[in-house]
Scaffold this motif. Structure first.
Motif, PDB file in Angstrom:
ATOM      1  N   TRP A  73       0.844  -1.198   0.000  1.00  0.00           N
ATOM      2  CA  TRP A  73       0.000   0.000   0.000  1.00  0.00           C
ATOM      3  C   TRP A  73       0.885   1.256   0.000  1.00  0.00           C
ATOM      4  O   TRP A  73       0.641   2.199   0.721  1.00  0.00           O
ATOM      5  N   MET A  74       1.925   1.211  -0.815  1.00  0.00           N
ATOM      6  CA  MET A  74       2.866   2.320  -1.033  1.00  0.00           C
ATOM      7  C   MET A  74       3.729   2.613   0.190  1.00  0.00           C
ATOM      8  O   MET A  74       4.406   3.646   0.255  1.00  0.00           O
ATOM      9  N   ASN A  75       3.770   1.717   1.153  1.00  0.00           N
ATOM     10  CA  ASN A  75       4.561   1.922   2.358  1.00  0.00           C
ATOM     11  C   ASN A  75       5.969   1.328   2.264  1.00  0.00           C
ATOM     12  O   ASN A  75       6.794   1.591   3.143  1.00  0.00           O
ATOM     13  N   GLY A  76       6.240   0.531   1.241  1.00  0.00           N
ATOM     14  CA  GLY A  76       7.545  -0.096   1.125  1.00  0.00           C
ATOM     15  C   GLY A  76       8.655   0.918   0.902  1.00  0.00           C
ATOM     16  O   GLY A  76       8.445   1.956   0.262  1.00  0.00           O
ATOM     17  N   PHE A 130      -9.647   2.565   2.846  1.00  0.00           N
ATOM     18  CA  PHE A 130      -9.257   3.768   3.559  1.00  0.00           C
ATOM     19  C   PHE A 130      -7.965   3.502   4.318  1.00  0.00           C
ATOM     20  O   PHE A 130      -7.084   4.365   4.407  1.00  0.00           O
ATOM     21  N   SER A 131      -7.835   2.296   4.828  1.00  0.00           N
ATOM     22  CA  SER A 131      -6.628   1.888   5.534  1.00  0.00           C
ATOM     23  C   SER A 131      -6.651   0.374   5.699  1.00  0.00           C
ATOM     24  O   SER A 131      -7.718  -0.242   5.745  1.00  0.00           O
ATOM     25  N   VAL A 132      -5.459  -0.230   5.799  1.00  0.00           N
ATOM     26  CA  VAL A 132      -5.351  -1.624   6.228  1.00  0.00           C
ATOM     27  C   VAL A 132      -4.552  -1.711   7.521  1.00  0.00           C
ATOM     28  O   VAL A 132      -4.207  -2.802   7.973  1.00  0.00           O
ATOM     29  N   HIS A 133      -4.235  -0.555   8.120  1.00  0.00           N
ATOM     30  CA  HIS A 133      -3.489  -0.541   9.369  1.00  0.00           C
ATOM     31  C   HIS A 133      -4.355  -1.149  10.475  1.00  0.00           C
ATOM     32  O   HIS A 133      -5.513  -0.756  10.648  1.00  0.00           O
ATOM     33  N   PRO A 134      -3.809  -2.098  11.239  1.00  0.00           N
ATOM     34  CA  PRO A 134      -4.645  -2.789  12.238  1.00  0.00           C
ATOM     35  C   PRO A 134      -5.184  -1.880  13.330  1.00  0.00           C
ATOM     36  O   PRO A 134      -6.238  -2.179  13.909  1.00  0.00           O
ATOM     37  N   ASP A 135      -4.495  -0.769  13.626  1.00  0.00           N
ATOM     38  CA  ASP A 135      -5.001   0.131  14.654  1.00  0.00           C
ATOM     39  C   ASP A 135      -6.143   1.005  14.151  1.00  0.00           C
ATOM     40  O   ASP A 135      -6.987   1.447  14.932  1.00  0.00           O
ATOM     41  N   LYS A 149       3.118  -7.822   7.039  1.00  0.00           N
ATOM     42  CA  LYS A 149       4.495  -7.729   6.568  1.00  0.00           C
ATOM     43  C   LYS A 149       4.974  -6.282   6.425  1.00  0.00           C
ATOM     44  O   LYS A 149       6.130  -6.036   6.108  1.00  0.00           O
ATOM     45  N   ILE A 150       4.083  -5.307   6.630  1.00  0.00           N
ATOM     46  CA  ILE A 150       4.452  -3.895   6.511  1.00  0.00           C
ATOM     47  C   ILE A 150       5.093  -3.453   7.821  1.00  0.00           C
ATOM     48  O   ILE A 150       4.452  -3.463   8.878  1.00  0.00           O
ATOM     49  N   ALA A 151       6.359  -3.052   7.743  1.00  0.00           N
ATOM     50  CA  ALA A 151       7.098  -2.689   8.951  1.00  0.00           C
ATOM     51  C   ALA A 151       6.951  -1.215   9.293  1.00  0.00           C
ATOM     52  O   ALA A 151       6.811  -0.855  10.467  1.00  0.00           O
ATOM     53  N   ASP A 152       7.002  -0.362   8.286  1.00  0.00           N
ATOM     54  CA  ASP A 152       6.921   1.083   8.490  1.00  0.00           C
ATOM     55  C   ASP A 152       5.734   1.633   7.710  1.00  0.00           C
ATOM     56  O   ASP A 152       5.610   1.379   6.513  1.00  0.00           O
TER      57      ASP A 152
END
Length: 264
Positions: A73-76, A130-135, A149-152
């Motif tokens: 999601w463009m976070n890499g 809108f987001s896949v961030h667990p928080d 697998k997304i670290a940052d």
């Protein structure tokens, strides 16, 4: 090759660094369409290019296809910079004067990120998260395999584009798992948000198979919102406010527990 591609459509690979794969199709105009792929159907393979015929606009548009095997999601690390550098190279070489972006699912999220990073005239995001961030979205499990697998998290949620000079068109299904994302996007002017009540996350595939996706995307990217709105209406879509006013948001899901219904 994607089923959407014409046999005569030239999709040429471009130099890129993992986890990205980029391809290019030349056009006759000075517009560049950046088409971002979703997660695809095979989690251990590179997602294939998406929307080639739609993005190419009967040969008028130059198209840059971007696929991300890491599904970040463009976070890499370095992904945004690599895409921007490739766009700059194409712009310098071809004299691009108009930049627009389109994507399905994760690709729709990526198209919005691009508009936050550079000047993009129009974005069409089909079924974007809108987001896949667990928080932020703790009840979203469909892409857990990839999000874990997304670290940052450079982009933990879709960027707010209201202060950008970008015409944003969002297309979402009406099912509960789609509405948990759709309801979080802004409702302000500048966002043209449409809901298809009887659809789930396979919205793009459904519209494509009925021949209804191309007129919506094409007119939206060309900056013709009134014509795009009519195309949405013809395909059974509603303006978000109309959808919200006519009934309660659904509590049942159209999606199975599989995440791989993204590919068009």
């Amino acid at each position: 090759m994607n089923a959407d591609a014409r046999p005569d459509l030239k999709i040429n690979p471009l130099p890129s660094e993992a986890p990205l794969a980029m391809h290019f199709t030349p056009g006759t105009s000075s517009r560049l369409v950046v088409s971002f792929a979703g997660v695809g159907t095979k989690r251990h393979q590179m997602p294939p290019v998406e929307l080639p015929r739609v993005a190419h606009g009967n040969g008028a548009n130059n198209v840059l296809y971007v696929s991300d095997q890491s599904r970040s999601w463009m976070n890499g690390p370095g992904i945004v910079e690599q895409v921007l550098e490739t766009i700059e190279d194409i712009t310098d070489e071809l004299g691009i004067t108009s930049l627009v972006a389109v994507g399905n699912s994760m690709g729709g999220f990526a198209a919005m990120v691009l508009a936050a990073e550079t000047e993009v005239e129009a974005v069409v995001a089909i079924g974007p998260q809108f987001s896949v961030h667990p928080d932020i979205m703790p009840d979203e499990w469909r892409w857990k395999f990839f999000r874990d697998k997304i670290a940052d998290w450079r982009y933990p949620q879709a960027p707010d584009l209201r202060d950008r000079n970008t015409v944003v068109t969002l297309l979402n299904g009406g099912s509960a798992d789609e509405q948990m994302h759709a309801q979080r996007f802004p409702t302000d002017a500048g966002y043209h948000h449409y809901i298809f009540p009887d659809q789930g996350h396979s919205l793009a595939r459904s519209l494509h198979d009925k021949g209804q996706l191309e007129p919506i995307v094409t007119t939206s990217l060309e900056g013709r919102p009134a014509v795009a709105r009519q195309a949405v209406h013809n395909a059974g879509g509603l303006i978000r406010a109309q959808f919200e006013n006519r009934s309660e948001i659904p509590t049942t899901s159209h999606s199975s527990r599989r995440h791989n219904d993204d590919q068009i």
